[in-house]
Design a protein around this motif. Structure first.
Motif, mmCIF file in Angstrom:
data_model
loop_
_atom_site.group_PDB
_atom_site.id
_atom_site.type_symbol
_atom_site.label_atom_id
_atom_site.label_comp_id
_atom_site.label_asym_id
_atom_site.label_seq_id
_atom_site.Cartn_x
_atom_site.Cartn_y
_atom_site.Cartn_z
ATOM 1 N N GLY A 5 0.781 -1.226 0.000
ATOM 2 C CA GLY A 5 0.000 0.000 0.000
ATOM 3 C C GLY A 5 0.811 1.272 0.000
ATOM 4 O O GLY A 5 0.228 2.355 -0.095
ATOM 5 N N THR A 6 2.121 1.186 0.112
ATOM 6 C CA THR A 6 2.970 2.384 0.114
ATOM 7 C C THR A 6 3.951 2.399 -1.051
ATOM 8 O O THR A 6 4.883 3.207 -1.048
ATOM 9 C CB THR A 6 3.765 2.473 1.425
ATOM 10 N N GLY A 7 3.776 1.520 -2.024
ATOM 11 C CA GLY A 7 4.724 1.414 -3.122
ATOM 12 C C GLY A 7 4.722 2.624 -4.039
ATOM 13 O O GLY A 7 3.825 3.481 -3.981
ATOM 14 N N PRO A 8 5.707 2.707 -4.924
ATOM 15 C CA PRO A 8 5.806 3.878 -5.803
ATOM 16 C C PRO A 8 4.799 3.891 -6.929
ATOM 17 O O PRO A 8 4.559 4.948 -7.533
ATOM 18 C CB PRO A 8 7.233 3.774 -6.342
ATOM 19 N N GLY A 9 4.211 2.739 -7.263
ATOM 20 C CA GLY A 9 3.297 2.713 -8.400
ATOM 21 C C GLY A 9 4.071 2.758 -9.708
ATOM 22 O O GLY A 9 5.091 2.084 -9.876
ATOM 23 N N ARG A 10 3.601 3.558 -10.640
ATOM 24 C CA ARG A 10 4.251 3.659 -11.940
ATOM 25 C C ARG A 10 5.563 4.434 -11.816
ATOM 26 O O ARG A 10 5.634 5.454 -11.139
ATOM 27 C CB ARG A 10 3.336 4.360 -12.946
ATOM 28 N N PHE A 11 6.578 3.939 -12.505
ATOM 29 C CA PHE A 11 7.877 4.602 -12.521
ATOM 30 C C PHE A 11 7.983 5.648 -13.623
ATOM 31 O O PHE A 11 8.935 6.411 -13.634
ATOM 32 C CB PHE A 11 8.988 3.560 -12.708
ATOM 33 N N TRP A 12 7.061 5.688 -14.541
ATOM 34 C CA TRP A 12 7.143 6.625 -15.653
ATOM 35 C C TRP A 12 5.738 6.972 -16.118
ATOM 36 O O TRP A 12 4.757 6.315 -15.762
ATOM 37 C CB TRP A 12 7.937 6.022 -16.809
ATOM 38 N N GLY A 13 5.642 8.018 -16.909
ATOM 39 C CA GLY A 13 4.345 8.439 -17.421
ATOM 40 C C GLY A 13 4.504 9.465 -18.531
ATOM 41 O O GLY A 13 5.595 10.003 -18.773
ATOM 42 N N VAL A 14 3.392 9.746 -19.209
ATOM 43 C CA VAL A 14 3.358 10.684 -20.332
ATOM 44 C C VAL A 14 2.204 11.635 -20.123
ATOM 45 O O VAL A 14 1.090 11.198 -19.758
ATOM 46 C CB VAL A 14 3.213 9.943 -21.680
ATOM 47 N N TRP A 15 2.440 12.913 -20.360
ATOM 48 C CA TRP A 15 1.411 13.942 -20.270
ATOM 49 C C TRP A 15 1.145 14.534 -21.645
ATOM 50 O O TRP A 15 2.084 14.959 -22.341
ATOM 51 C CB TRP A 15 1.824 15.056 -19.311
ATOM 52 N N THR A 16 -0.121 14.541 -22.052
ATOM 53 C CA THR A 16 -0.624 15.230 -23.246
ATOM 54 C C THR A 16 -0.213 14.543 -24.555
ATOM 55 O O THR A 16 -1.009 14.486 -25.492
ATOM 56 C CB THR A 16 -0.167 16.703 -23.272
ATOM 57 N N LEU A 17 0.985 14.027 -24.652
ATOM 58 C CA LEU A 17 1.448 13.413 -25.897
ATOM 59 C C LEU A 17 0.683 12.123 -26.173
ATOM 60 O O LEU A 17 0.348 11.371 -25.249
ATOM 61 C CB LEU A 17 2.945 13.131 -25.826
ATOM 62 N N GLN A 18 0.414 11.869 -27.452
ATOM 63 C CA GLN A 18 -0.368 10.713 -27.868
ATOM 64 C C GLN A 18 0.463 9.820 -28.782
ATOM 65 O O GLN A 18 1.477 10.231 -29.333
ATOM 66 C CB GLN A 18 -1.642 11.159 -28.604
ATOM 67 N N ARG A 19 0.011 8.595 -28.934
ATOM 68 C CA ARG A 19 0.668 7.660 -29.831
ATOM 69 C C ARG A 19 0.411 8.049 -31.290
ATOM 70 O O ARG A 19 -0.608 8.652 -31.618
ATOM 71 C CB ARG A 19 0.167 6.246 -29.596
ATOM 72 N N ALA A 20 1.341 7.649 -32.135
ATOM 73 C CA ALA A 20 1.206 7.896 -33.575
ATOM 74 C C ALA A 20 1.690 6.656 -34.313
ATOM 75 O O ALA A 20 2.701 6.677 -35.011
ATOM 76 C CB ALA A 20 1.998 9.126 -33.998
ATOM 77 N N THR A 21 0.969 5.549 -34.153
ATOM 78 C CA THR A 21 1.350 4.280 -34.778
ATOM 79 C C THR A 21 0.301 3.874 -35.819
ATOM 80 O O THR A 21 -0.852 4.319 -35.768
ATOM 81 C CB THR A 21 1.493 3.172 -33.735
ATOM 82 N N ARG A 22 0.732 3.025 -36.704
ATOM 83 C CA ARG A 22 -0.151 2.497 -37.756
ATOM 84 C C ARG A 22 0.166 1.021 -37.940
ATOM 85 O O ARG A 22 1.330 0.663 -38.132
ATOM 86 C CB ARG A 22 0.079 3.264 -39.055
ATOM 87 N N THR A 23 -0.869 0.176 -37.862
ATOM 88 C CA THR A 23 -0.719 -1.268 -37.982
ATOM 89 C C THR A 23 -1.344 -1.737 -39.285
ATOM 90 O O THR A 23 -2.464 -1.329 -39.628
ATOM 91 C CB THR A 23 -1.372 -1.987 -36.794
ATOM 92 N N VAL A 24 -0.613 -2.598 -39.979
ATOM 93 C CA VAL A 24 -1.043 -3.117 -41.275
ATOM 94 C C VAL A 24 -1.004 -4.634 -41.220
ATOM 95 O O VAL A 24 0.005 -5.224 -40.800
ATOM 96 C CB VAL A 24 -0.133 -2.590 -42.405
ATOM 97 N N ALA A 25 -2.105 -5.286 -41.622
ATOM 98 C CA ALA A 25 -2.154 -6.743 -41.716
ATOM 99 C C ALA A 25 -1.535 -7.177 -43.041
ATOM 100 O O ALA A 25 -1.870 -6.642 -44.104
ATOM 101 C CB ALA A 25 -3.589 -7.239 -41.613
ATOM 102 N N VAL A 26 -0.633 -8.148 -42.976
ATOM 103 C CA VAL A 26 0.084 -8.611 -44.164
ATOM 104 C C VAL A 26 -0.035 -10.125 -44.259
ATOM 105 O O VAL A 26 -0.483 -10.806 -43.328
ATOM 106 C CB VAL A 26 1.570 -8.191 -44.108
ATOM 107 N N ALA A 27 0.397 -10.644 -45.378
ATOM 108 C CA ALA A 27 0.402 -12.084 -45.589
ATOM 109 C C ALA A 27 1.487 -12.737 -44.738
ATOM 110 O O ALA A 27 2.454 -12.079 -44.341
ATOM 111 C CB ALA A 27 0.626 -12.382 -47.073
ATOM 112 N N PRO A 28 1.353 -14.026 -44.441
ATOM 113 C CA PRO A 28 2.374 -14.685 -43.601
ATOM 114 C C PRO A 28 3.768 -14.623 -44.188
ATOM 115 O O PRO A 28 4.750 -14.412 -43.456
ATOM 116 C CB PRO A 28 1.861 -16.123 -43.506
ATOM 117 N N GLU A 29 3.909 -14.781 -45.513
ATOM 118 C CA GLU A 29 5.253 -14.739 -46.096
ATOM 119 C C GLU A 29 5.871 -13.350 -45.976
ATOM 120 O O GLU A 29 7.078 -13.215 -45.770
ATOM 121 C CB GLU A 29 5.216 -15.185 -47.554
ATOM 122 N N VAL A 30 5.040 -12.312 -46.066
ATOM 123 C CA VAL A 30 5.560 -10.947 -45.916
ATOM 124 C C VAL A 30 5.958 -10.684 -44.465
ATOM 125 O O VAL A 30 6.987 -10.061 -44.187
ATOM 126 C CB VAL A 30 4.512 -9.922 -46.402
#
Length: 498
Positions: A395-420
């Motif tokens: 109950g007295t632990g530090p919790g999260r060691f890091w965090g982000v304020w306001t900034l958002q992710r900018a990722t893009r995921t594409v489904a591909v064929a197994p050989e690719v």
């Protein structure tokens, strides 16, 4: 007994009068016959190439000189070499600051006319001081469009594993997920959670008390490897364009606690409340949301402190009329609010730090992640991740060691064929191996005579993308790497047969 002179005895008298006239003349004749050293006794001539014209001289070293072995090699320009006879003194460039200083090597100071030295001026903008190379979200989407995506009708979810390629501003990932199986697992978890809630409500109606919350399985004593990997990946996925959109320079902000820190921050939850209150004060004082990346560490005395990468605002605060550095010291001291007046006075004087030099090193997503993880790679700084004994109780632990304020992710995921997907994973794995990253590990060593076990720290290579060519890598420019992968995988001759 007659003493005859010993021709092999060397004189031990090293006084100023120990050398005779004959020895002095012999030494002078030896120096005259000695071949001069072109690197120590070089004097430029008038016929030399004018390599000092850029710094004010009229002559310079020859295009080629000979070293002691007789080989000819090109000579670099020497700005500090003396100017030719009759030439005016120029400016000698400093190798550290690049500033010019008068050169009066071969000219009498009384006869030489002093030339004005230009004093560097303070720049009005961030141009030239910080050149960010953070890929924008538009560039990430354009790079993802170059990958050979799998054509599927919208609104359908295929059964079985699916290969996916994820592109971020500073990362590239290859994964194989079975989303149908994950969806069924999530449904079972929601049903189990609903049953737990029904049992808790029934117990409250029967006894009038709620059940006690479950205790942690084990105390938090340090920063886990899973949390560290999650932080690095998140920092490589963020969109950092809001940081330099206004043209402000980045800086590293440090928040510390006074000497008697247990009085004001007895648990990790209190520290999170302090940071939340400081964030609200920032929004009221500067009229914007605080965009930053923060990380929690501990000093040797056990006190926690927080590092934050942000772009400090210019001007003065709307609430107090102070600059950012002064406002930060006063606001942080008010938020902590130590009851001892002397402790609070010292905390306001030395409770914060603002370092632009460290902030200017953050030029791309990979360097940002490397700064926040460098303490884990160095043994001398690993103690900053050890949780003090006062915070290790449940109950007295530090919790999260890091965090982000306001900034958002900018990722893009594409489904591909197994050989690719397999081919892209091989490319990423080979690239990661070519980087030759290493880490320190502790290995046990057993003495054969005594049986004593000793631990020795050795350096070993870091292996990435080893789970069937699946995983992710940190890059300075994820879109650039994804574009090259898409070009290779789209070539018909390089496609791997299924």
């Amino acid at each position: 007994m007659h003493d005859s002179p010993n021709p092999f005895r060397r004189s031990v008298d090293r006084g100023p009068s120990s050398l005779s006239a004959r020895s002095s003349s012999g030494f002078a004749s030896w120096c005259a016959t000695r071949r001069p050293d072109p690197w120590r006794t070089y004097t430029p001539s008038a016929a030399a190439s004018p390599s000092l014209a850029a710094v004010g001289g009229e002559a310079g070293p020859p295009a080629r000189v000979e070293d002691r072995s007789g080989r000819r090699k090109p000579a670099a320009s020497d700005p500090a070499a003396p100017v030719a006879e009759g030439g005016r003194p120029g400016l000698v460039l400093c190798a550290i600051s690049g500033r010019g200083t008068p050169n009066t090597t071969d000219t009498d100071p009384a006869d030489a006319e002093p030339e004005p030295v230009e004093t560097p001026s303070v720049p009005d903008s961030a141009a030239g001081l910080w050149e960010p190379a953070f890929p924008s979200p538009e560039l990430v989407h354009a790079a993802a469009a170059l990958l050979p995506a799998l054509k599927e009708p919208p609104g359908t979810l295929a059964e079985g594993p699916r290969w996916e390629l994820t592109v971020g501003p500073g990362m590239f990932a290859v994964a194989c997920h079975d989303w149908s199986k994950r969806e069924r697992t999530a449904e079972r978890q929601r049903a189990a959670h609903a049953k737990d809630i029904d049992q808790a409500v029934a117990q409250h109606l029967a006894t009038g008390e709620w059940p006690a919350p479950p205790t942690p399985r084990q105390p938090i004593t340090g920063w886990s490897r899973k949390s560290r990997n999650g932080m690095v990946r998140r920092l490589c996925e963020l969109d950092y364009t809001p940081l330099f959109a206004a043209g402000r320079l980045p800086a590293m902000v440090t928040l510390t606690y006074p000497g008697d820190w247990l009085t004001v921050v007895p648990t990790g939850d209190v520290l999170k409340r302090h940071m939340k209150a400081l964030r609200k004060r920032y929004a009221r004082a500067w009229g914007e949301h605080w965009a930053a990346v923060w990380k929690l560490e501990f000093q040797r005395r056990g006190a926690p402190h927080v590092h934050m990468l942000c772009t400090p605002p210019h001007g003065r605060a709307k609430t107090t009329g102070q600059t950012f550095a002064i406002w930060l010291s006063a606001a942080w001291a008010e938020v902590v609010d130590h009851p001892d007046p002397e402790q609070r006075r010292r905390h306001e004087l030395a409770g914060t730090a603002l370092d632009y030099r460290e902030g200017l090193r953050a030029k791309d997503p990979k360097r940002v992640a490397a700064y926040f993880t460098k303490h884990g790679l160095l043994a001398a700084k690993e103690y900053q991740h050890d949780v003090p004994a006062e915070w290790q109780a449940p109950g007295t632990g530090p919790g999260r060691f890091w965090g982000v304020w306001t900034l958002q992710r900018a990722t893009r995921t594409v489904a591909v064929a197994p050989e690719v997907g397999i081919q892209a994973g091989r490319i990423a794995r080979r690239w990661a191996r070519a980087q030759r990253r290493t880490k320190f590990v502790t290995r046990p060593r057993v003495e054969q005579d005594t049986g004593r076990v000793r631990h020795r720290r050795t350096r070993t290579r870091v292996h990435l993308m080893t789970n069937g060519n699946r995983g992710w890598i940190a890059l300075r420019s994820g879109p650039h790497f994804a574009g090259l992968v898409g070009k290779v995988c789209s070539t018909p001759s390089s496609a791997t047969p299924p």
